[in-house]
Design a protein around this motif. Structure first.
Motif, PDB file in Angstrom:
ATOM      1  N   GLY A  46      86.957 -53.490 -94.355  1.00  0.00           N
ATOM      2  CA  GLY A  46      86.073 -52.756 -95.252  1.00  0.00           C
ATOM      3  C   GLY A  46      84.777 -52.292 -94.619  1.00  0.00           C
ATOM      4  N   ARG A  47      84.667 -52.462 -93.308  1.00  0.00           N
ATOM      5  CA  ARG A  47      83.453 -51.991 -92.638  1.00  0.00           C
ATOM      6  C   ARG A  47      83.569 -50.496 -92.382  1.00  0.00           C
ATOM      7  NH1 ARG A  47      82.574 -55.262 -87.339  1.00  0.00           N
ATOM      8  NH2 ARG A  47      84.781 -54.688 -87.120  1.00  0.00           N
ATOM      9  N   ALA A  48      82.514 -49.794 -92.722  1.00  0.00           N
ATOM     10  CA  ALA A  48      82.522 -48.340 -92.588  1.00  0.00           C
ATOM     11  C   ALA A  48      81.726 -47.905 -91.364  1.00  0.00           C
ATOM     12  CB  ALA A  48      81.931 -47.697 -93.834  1.00  0.00           C
ATOM     13  N   ARG A  49      82.104 -46.749 -90.880  1.00  0.00           N
ATOM     14  CA  ARG A  49      81.362 -46.154 -89.772  1.00  0.00           C
ATOM     15  C   ARG A  49      81.247 -44.667 -90.060  1.00  0.00           C
ATOM     16  NH1 ARG A  49      82.250 -46.249 -83.231  1.00  0.00           N
ATOM     17  NH2 ARG A  49      80.082 -45.742 -82.785  1.00  0.00           N
ATOM     18  N   TYR A  50      80.085 -44.096 -89.767  1.00  0.00           N
ATOM     19  CA  TYR A  50      79.821 -42.701 -90.084  1.00  0.00           C
ATOM     20  C   TYR A  50      79.334 -41.944 -88.859  1.00  0.00           C
ATOM     21  CZ  TYR A  50      79.964 -44.381 -94.892  1.00  0.00           C
ATOM     22  OH  TYR A  50      80.359 -44.961 -96.090  1.00  0.00           O
ATOM     23  N   ALA A  51      79.673 -40.680 -88.818  1.00  0.00           N
ATOM     24  CA  ALA A  51      79.097 -39.812 -87.795  1.00  0.00           C
ATOM     25  C   ALA A  51      77.615 -39.616 -88.104  1.00  0.00           C
ATOM     26  CB  ALA A  51      79.809 -38.465 -87.786  1.00  0.00           C
ATOM     27  N   CYS A  64      77.242 -39.259 -96.917  1.00  0.00           N
ATOM     28  CA  CYS A  64      78.648 -39.494 -97.240  1.00  0.00           C
ATOM     29  C   CYS A  64      78.919 -40.980 -97.430  1.00  0.00           C
ATOM     30  CB  CYS A  64      79.557 -38.985 -96.116  1.00  0.00           C
ATOM     31  SG  CYS A  64      79.626 -37.195 -95.988  1.00  0.00           S
ATOM     32  N   THR A  65      79.886 -41.274 -98.291  1.00  0.00           N
ATOM     33  CA  THR A  65      80.315 -42.652 -98.511  1.00  0.00           C
ATOM     34  C   THR A  65      81.839 -42.693 -98.517  1.00  0.00           C
ATOM     35  OG1 THR A  65      78.363 -43.111 -99.872  1.00  0.00           O
ATOM     36  CG2 THR A  65      80.216 -44.655-100.027  1.00  0.00           C
ATOM     37  N   ILE A  66      82.389 -43.520 -97.644  1.00  0.00           N
ATOM     38  CA  ILE A  66      83.832 -43.684 -97.596  1.00  0.00           C
ATOM     39  C   ILE A  66      84.205 -44.957 -98.337  1.00  0.00           C
ATOM     40  CG2 ILE A  66      83.793 -44.929 -95.387  1.00  0.00           C
ATOM     41  CD1 ILE A  66      86.442 -43.500 -94.677  1.00  0.00           C
ATOM     42  N   SER A  67      85.326 -44.921 -99.047  1.00  0.00           N
ATOM     43  CA  SER A  67      85.792 -46.109 -99.754  1.00  0.00           C
ATOM     44  C   SER A  67      87.318 -46.065 -99.829  1.00  0.00           C
ATOM     45  CB  SER A  67      85.185 -46.190-101.156  1.00  0.00           C
ATOM     46  OG  SER A  67      85.548 -45.058-101.930  1.00  0.00           O
ATOM     47  N   ARG A  68      87.880 -47.227-100.076  1.00  0.00           N
ATOM     48  CA  ARG A  68      89.343 -47.307-100.155  1.00  0.00           C
ATOM     49  C   ARG A  68      89.730 -48.173-101.334  1.00  0.00           C
ATOM     50  NH1 ARG A  68      91.253 -49.714 -94.580  1.00  0.00           N
ATOM     51  NH2 ARG A  68      93.267 -49.853 -95.642  1.00  0.00           N
TER      52      ARG A  68
END
Length: 126
Positions: free
Chosen positions: A55-60, A67-71
């Protein structure tokens, strides 16, 4: 074979928001790393955001803070919430899934991923 289908693209004005979704054709195991990439005309495909199996996110850097990524593993769906969109965000956005664990440092590399969707167009006008 894993199939990925993106949706949610469209045309917005600068400052607007979009929420992209990617539905995975089979059970989206928590061990999959998942990512969003984009490709603008004449440019290479680049990583936008990714999320690992923990669940760790990484962004440009270009989208950090916007932006927010989720699953949602139960729904087999990956999301990308994009706010304060800029004309430079215009591109085809692709969803990707990795079938093997890789370093968090490699989450934004295209070589990390085995499966790709067909893409969804995002157009931001000034």
């Amino acid at each position: 074979q894993v199939h990925l289908v993106e949706s949610g693209g469209g045309s917005v004005q600068a400052g607007g928001s979009l929420r992209l979704a990617c539905v995975v054709s089979q059970y989206m195991r928590s061990t999959y790393h998942m990512g969003w990439f984009r490709q603008a005309p004449g440019k290479a495909r680049e990583g936008v955001a990714a999320i690992d199996s923990n669940g760790r996110a990484r962004y440009a850097n270009s989208v950090q803070g916007r932006c927010t990524i989720s699953r949602d593993n139960a729904a087999n769906t990956l999301y990308l919430q994009m706010d304060n969109l800029e004309p430079d965000d215009t591109a085809i956005y692709y969803c990707a899934a990795a079938a093997q664990p890789r370093s968090w440092l490699l989450l934004l590399e295209t070589s990390t991923y085995n499966y790709w969707g067909q893409g969804t167009q995002v157009t931001v006008s000034s």
